[in-house]
Design an enzyme around this catalytic site. Structure first.
Site, mmCIF file in Angstrom:
data_model
loop_
_atom_site.group_PDB
_atom_site.id
_atom_site.type_symbol
_atom_site.label_atom_id
_atom_site.label_comp_id
_atom_site.label_asym_id
_atom_site.label_seq_id
_atom_site.Cartn_x
_atom_site.Cartn_y
_atom_site.Cartn_z
ATOM 1 N N LYS A 236 22.247 60.850 9.410
ATOM 2 C CA LYS A 236 23.489 60.427 8.996
ATOM 3 C C LYS A 236 23.642 60.562 7.547
ATOM 4 O O LYS A 236 24.956 60.974 6.833
ATOM 5 C CB LYS A 236 24.078 59.173 9.427
ATOM 6 C CG LYS A 236 24.542 59.074 11.102
ATOM 7 C CD LYS A 236 24.768 57.565 11.268
ATOM 8 C CE LYS A 236 25.404 57.731 12.552
ATOM 9 N NZ LYS A 236 26.069 56.444 12.867
ATOM 10 N N THR B 95 24.100 61.729 14.296
ATOM 11 C CA THR B 95 23.632 60.415 14.450
ATOM 12 C C THR B 95 22.144 60.336 14.042
ATOM 13 O O THR B 95 21.583 61.130 13.394
ATOM 14 C CB THR B 95 23.728 60.079 16.062
ATOM 15 O OG1 THR B 95 23.129 58.661 16.092
ATOM 16 C CG2 THR B 95 22.922 60.779 16.911
ATOM 17 N N ASN C 83 29.396 60.725 10.092
ATOM 18 C CA ASN C 83 29.038 60.883 11.529
ATOM 19 C C ASN C 83 29.819 61.869 12.144
ATOM 20 O O ASN C 83 29.682 62.169 13.324
ATOM 21 C CB ASN C 83 29.145 59.662 12.037
ATOM 22 C CG ASN C 83 30.818 58.963 12.247
ATOM 23 O OD1 ASN C 83 31.695 59.487 11.380
ATOM 24 N ND2 ASN C 83 30.828 58.594 13.432
ATOM 25 N N THR D 169 13.616 42.906 7.840
ATOM 26 C CA THR D 169 12.634 43.239 6.660
ATOM 27 C C THR D 169 13.842 42.936 5.309
ATOM 28 O O THR D 169 14.955 43.408 5.197
ATOM 29 C CB THR D 169 12.845 44.576 6.884
ATOM 30 O OG1 THR D 169 11.929 45.048 8.047
ATOM 31 C CG2 THR D 169 11.829 45.214 5.410
ATOM 32 N N ASN E 109 18.160 39.970 7.938
ATOM 33 C CA ASN E 109 17.479 41.161 8.601
ATOM 34 C C ASN E 109 15.914 40.589 8.630
ATOM 35 O O ASN E 109 15.413 40.097 7.889
ATOM 36 C CB ASN E 109 17.657 42.259 7.514
ATOM 37 C CG ASN E 109 17.126 43.553 8.226
ATOM 38 O OD1 ASN E 109 17.575 43.796 9.491
ATOM 39 N ND2 ASN E 109 16.321 44.329 7.479
ATOM 40 N N ASP F 215 32.758 55.500 11.633
ATOM 41 C CA ASP F 215 32.154 54.576 11.786
ATOM 42 C C ASP F 215 32.752 53.173 11.286
ATOM 43 O O ASP F 215 32.975 52.244 11.963
ATOM 44 C CB ASP F 215 30.798 54.306 11.342
ATOM 45 C CG ASP F 215 29.814 55.053 12.381
ATOM 46 O OD1 ASP F 215 30.240 55.421 13.701
ATOM 47 O OD2 ASP F 215 28.407 55.508 12.146
ATOM 48 N N GLY G 179 30.459 46.021 21.875
ATOM 49 C CA GLY G 179 29.909 47.097 21.191
ATOM 50 C C GLY G 179 30.587 48.313 21.577
ATOM 51 O O GLY G 179 31.012 49.509 20.765
ATOM 52 N N TYR H 271 25.851 48.245 22.729
ATOM 53 C CA TYR H 271 26.648 48.551 23.612
ATOM 54 C C TYR H 271 25.886 48.760 25.244
ATOM 55 O O TYR H 271 26.718 48.876 26.142
ATOM 56 C CB TYR H 271 27.560 49.744 23.506
ATOM 57 C CG TYR H 271 27.071 51.049 23.052
ATOM 58 C CD1 TYR H 271 26.459 51.869 24.140
ATOM 59 C CD2 TYR H 271 26.892 51.399 21.858
ATOM 60 C CE1 TYR H 271 25.709 53.190 23.723
ATOM 61 C CE2 TYR H 271 26.540 52.369 21.308
ATOM 62 C CZ TYR H 271 25.657 53.318 22.089
ATOM 63 O OH TYR H 271 25.099 54.530 21.903
ATOM 64 N N ALA I 100 24.089 51.430 10.283
ATOM 65 C CA ALA I 100 25.456 50.702 10.905
ATOM 66 C C ALA I 100 25.889 49.531 10.154
ATOM 67 O O ALA I 100 27.058 49.322 9.824
ATOM 68 C CB ALA I 100 25.239 50.182 12.479
HETATM 69 P P1 NAP Z 1 18.906 51.750 11.919
HETATM 70 O O1 NAP Z 1 19.392 52.351 10.876
HETATM 71 O O2 NAP Z 1 17.667 52.174 12.555
HETATM 72 O O3 NAP Z 1 18.782 50.127 11.700
HETATM 73 C C1 NAP Z 1 18.042 49.402 12.817
HETATM 74 C C2 NAP Z 1 18.263 47.873 12.396
HETATM 75 O O4 NAP Z 1 17.874 46.980 13.445
HETATM 76 C C3 NAP Z 1 17.773 47.395 11.212
HETATM 77 O O5 NAP Z 1 18.148 46.387 10.410
HETATM 78 C C4 NAP Z 1 16.410 46.929 11.564
HETATM 79 O O6 NAP Z 1 15.386 46.069 10.878
HETATM 80 C C5 NAP Z 1 16.870 46.073 12.750
HETATM 81 N N1 NAP Z 1 15.582 46.031 13.988
HETATM 82 C C6 NAP Z 1 15.046 47.086 14.712
HETATM 83 N N2 NAP Z 1 14.266 46.466 15.669
HETATM 84 C C7 NAP Z 1 13.957 45.134 15.312
HETATM 85 C C8 NAP Z 1 13.365 44.166 15.876
HETATM 86 N N3 NAP Z 1 12.477 44.409 16.917
HETATM 87 N N4 NAP Z 1 13.634 42.790 15.425
HETATM 88 C C9 NAP Z 1 14.528 42.703 14.327
HETATM 89 N N5 NAP Z 1 15.129 43.696 13.702
HETATM 90 C C10 NAP Z 1 15.022 44.781 14.164
HETATM 91 O O7 NAP Z 1 20.030 51.821 13.154
HETATM 92 P P2 NAP Z 1 21.721 51.845 13.182
HETATM 93 O O8 NAP Z 1 22.175 52.951 13.038
HETATM 94 O O9 NAP Z 1 22.045 50.936 12.038
HETATM 95 O O10 NAP Z 1 21.929 51.098 14.419
HETATM 96 C C11 NAP Z 1 21.734 49.975 14.964
HETATM 97 C C12 NAP Z 1 22.211 49.511 16.475
HETATM 98 O O11 NAP Z 1 23.427 49.753 16.486
HETATM 99 C C13 NAP Z 1 21.668 50.487 17.281
HETATM 100 O O12 NAP Z 1 21.447 49.912 18.451
HETATM 101 C C14 NAP Z 1 22.705 51.454 17.338
HETATM 102 O O13 NAP Z 1 22.869 51.707 18.961
HETATM 103 C C15 NAP Z 1 24.094 50.547 17.604
HETATM 104 N N6 NAP Z 1 25.139 51.201 17.019
HETATM 105 C C16 NAP Z 1 26.578 51.009 17.687
HETATM 106 C C17 NAP Z 1 27.510 51.640 17.314
HETATM 107 C C18 NAP Z 1 28.629 51.495 18.365
HETATM 108 O O14 NAP Z 1 29.711 52.216 17.873
HETATM 109 N N7 NAP Z 1 28.850 50.722 19.070
HETATM 110 C C19 NAP Z 1 27.593 52.589 15.980
HETATM 111 C C20 NAP Z 1 26.252 52.791 15.527
HETATM 112 C C21 NAP Z 1 25.033 51.793 16.050
HETATM 113 P P3 NAP Z 1 14.383 46.475 9.795
HETATM 114 O O15 NAP Z 1 15.330 46.708 8.488
HETATM 115 O O16 NAP Z 1 13.566 44.984 9.575
HETATM 116 O O17 NAP Z 1 13.668 47.680 10.425
#
Ligand code: NAP
Length: 273
Positions: free
Chosen positions: A66, A62, A87, A152, A150, A102, A240, A219, A130
């Site tokens: 990844k 994770t 993953n 950014t 998004n 995923d 989620g 989730y 994700a």
């Molecule tokens: P990541 O690679 O760190 O990406 C984070 C994303 O969230 C980016 O688009 C980031 O935008 C945005 N973000 C973070 N803080 C923000 C804020 N305060 N305001 C607006 N946008 C914000 O993380 P990831 O692996 O993609 O995971 C994202 C989420 O999905 C996490 O909460 C994770 O727990 C969840 N997830 C769930 C599953 C599931 O099985 N249900 C699987 C994977 C992930 P920027 O580009 O602007 O930084």
């Protein structure tokens, strides 16, 4: 001999994977165990060498490893190659094969509801790891167009490019406008961490309707603000936890070679919330 599995990442103490997999092992009476192993950024190579030394049978990967894990694999499955991230890893006598569960984990709750994605327009909020798996999933299901929004823009543009490489029409829209155009999409998917532990709304829900399908991959909590408000508008909701469960079941099946016990995993997962 007991077979040991693990999840590597940082932070890792909040991970639900050990509870999910250990419950499945116990339910099926398997002599296996699953541990959480914190691997800070910069320590991946050494930690993988250590895992090989202890004869780890397999592991999940994770944040933040990844993508970096890909270069340490001897072999990868098709989904890994497409997404550029893994993953799930299987260790066979020191040879590591990577998988990406995923993509199918994301699609599973959609398929369970018999929702046809083909030819539809979808909105993905977020541009992290994700979001890449989700875009690969929607491309696999032959959606017509994927709109990315998004915080950014630069990160979003990379995902737009990725979607186009997969042969799907794609464009970026500004986060401030995404809520206004919500009715243009069959799916609105939150792939940001916004909503985690009550941290607010990724977009405005004012234009979500009963025809929207709102899929929030966050989730924790189960009912994010996005889900609560979308429900009030009569939208179809996908949670989620459903993706979390589906991707874990797929990892289990890759490692163990038999179906994961859905009810045992679901009870364990929902009992934790
Ligand atoms: P990541 O690679 O760190 O990406 C984070 C994303 O969230 C980016 O688009 C980031 O935008 C945005 N973000 C973070 N803080 C923000 C804020 N305060 N305001 C607006 N946008 C914000 O993380 P990831 O692996 O993609 O995971 C994202 C989420 O999905 C996490 O909460 C994770 O727990 C969840 N997830 C769930 C599953 C599931 O099985 N249900 C699987 C994977 C992930 P920027 O580009 O602007 O930084």
């Amino acid at each position: 001999m007991t077979r040991t599995y693990a999840i590597i990442g940082d932070p890792i103490d909040h991970s639900l994977s050990p509870a999910l997999h250990n419950a499945s092992f116990a339910f099926l009476g398997l002599d296996c165990t699953y541990i959480a192993y914190r691997v800070p950024k910069g320590e991946l190579d050494a930690s993988i060498a250590d895992l090989k030394k202890i004869g780890i049978a397999g592991f999940n990967v994770t944040i933040p490893h990844k993508v970096d894990m890909m270069k340490l694999l001897d072999e990868t499955d098709e989904q890994c190659k497409i997404v550029g991230a893994t993953n799930t890893v299987v260790n066979t006598d020191g040879r590591l094969k990577g998988y990406n569960t995923d993509v199918e984990g994301f699609l599973d709750p959609i398929r369970k509801r018999n929702i046809d994605c083909k030819g539809t327009d979808v909105l993905v909020i977020g541009a992290g790891g994700a979001a890449r798996a989700i875009v690969a999933g929607f491309a696999k299901e032959k959606v017509r167009k994927i709109t990315i929004t998004n915080r950014t823009q630069e990160n979003a543009e990379k995902i737009v490019k990725f979607a186009k490489q997969l042969g799907v029409e794609s464009e970026y829209v500004d986060l401030a406008q995404a809520g206004d155009i919500a009715p243009s999409f069959k799916f609105v998917v939150n792939a940001t961490s916004v909503g985690l532990k009550g941290s607010g709304l990724p977009i405005s829900t004012k234009n979500i309707t009963k025809d929207s399908i709102v899929y929030d991959i966050v989730y924790m909590p189960v009912e994010t603000q996005l889900i609560e408000q979308s429900k009030e508008h009569g939208a179809t909701i996908i949670y989620g936890w459903e993706m979390l469960l589906a991707q874990a079941m797929k990892s289990f099946e890759i490692w163990i070679g038999r179906p994961a016990p859905y009810e045992a995993m679901k009870l364990t997962l929902l009992g934790r919330f």
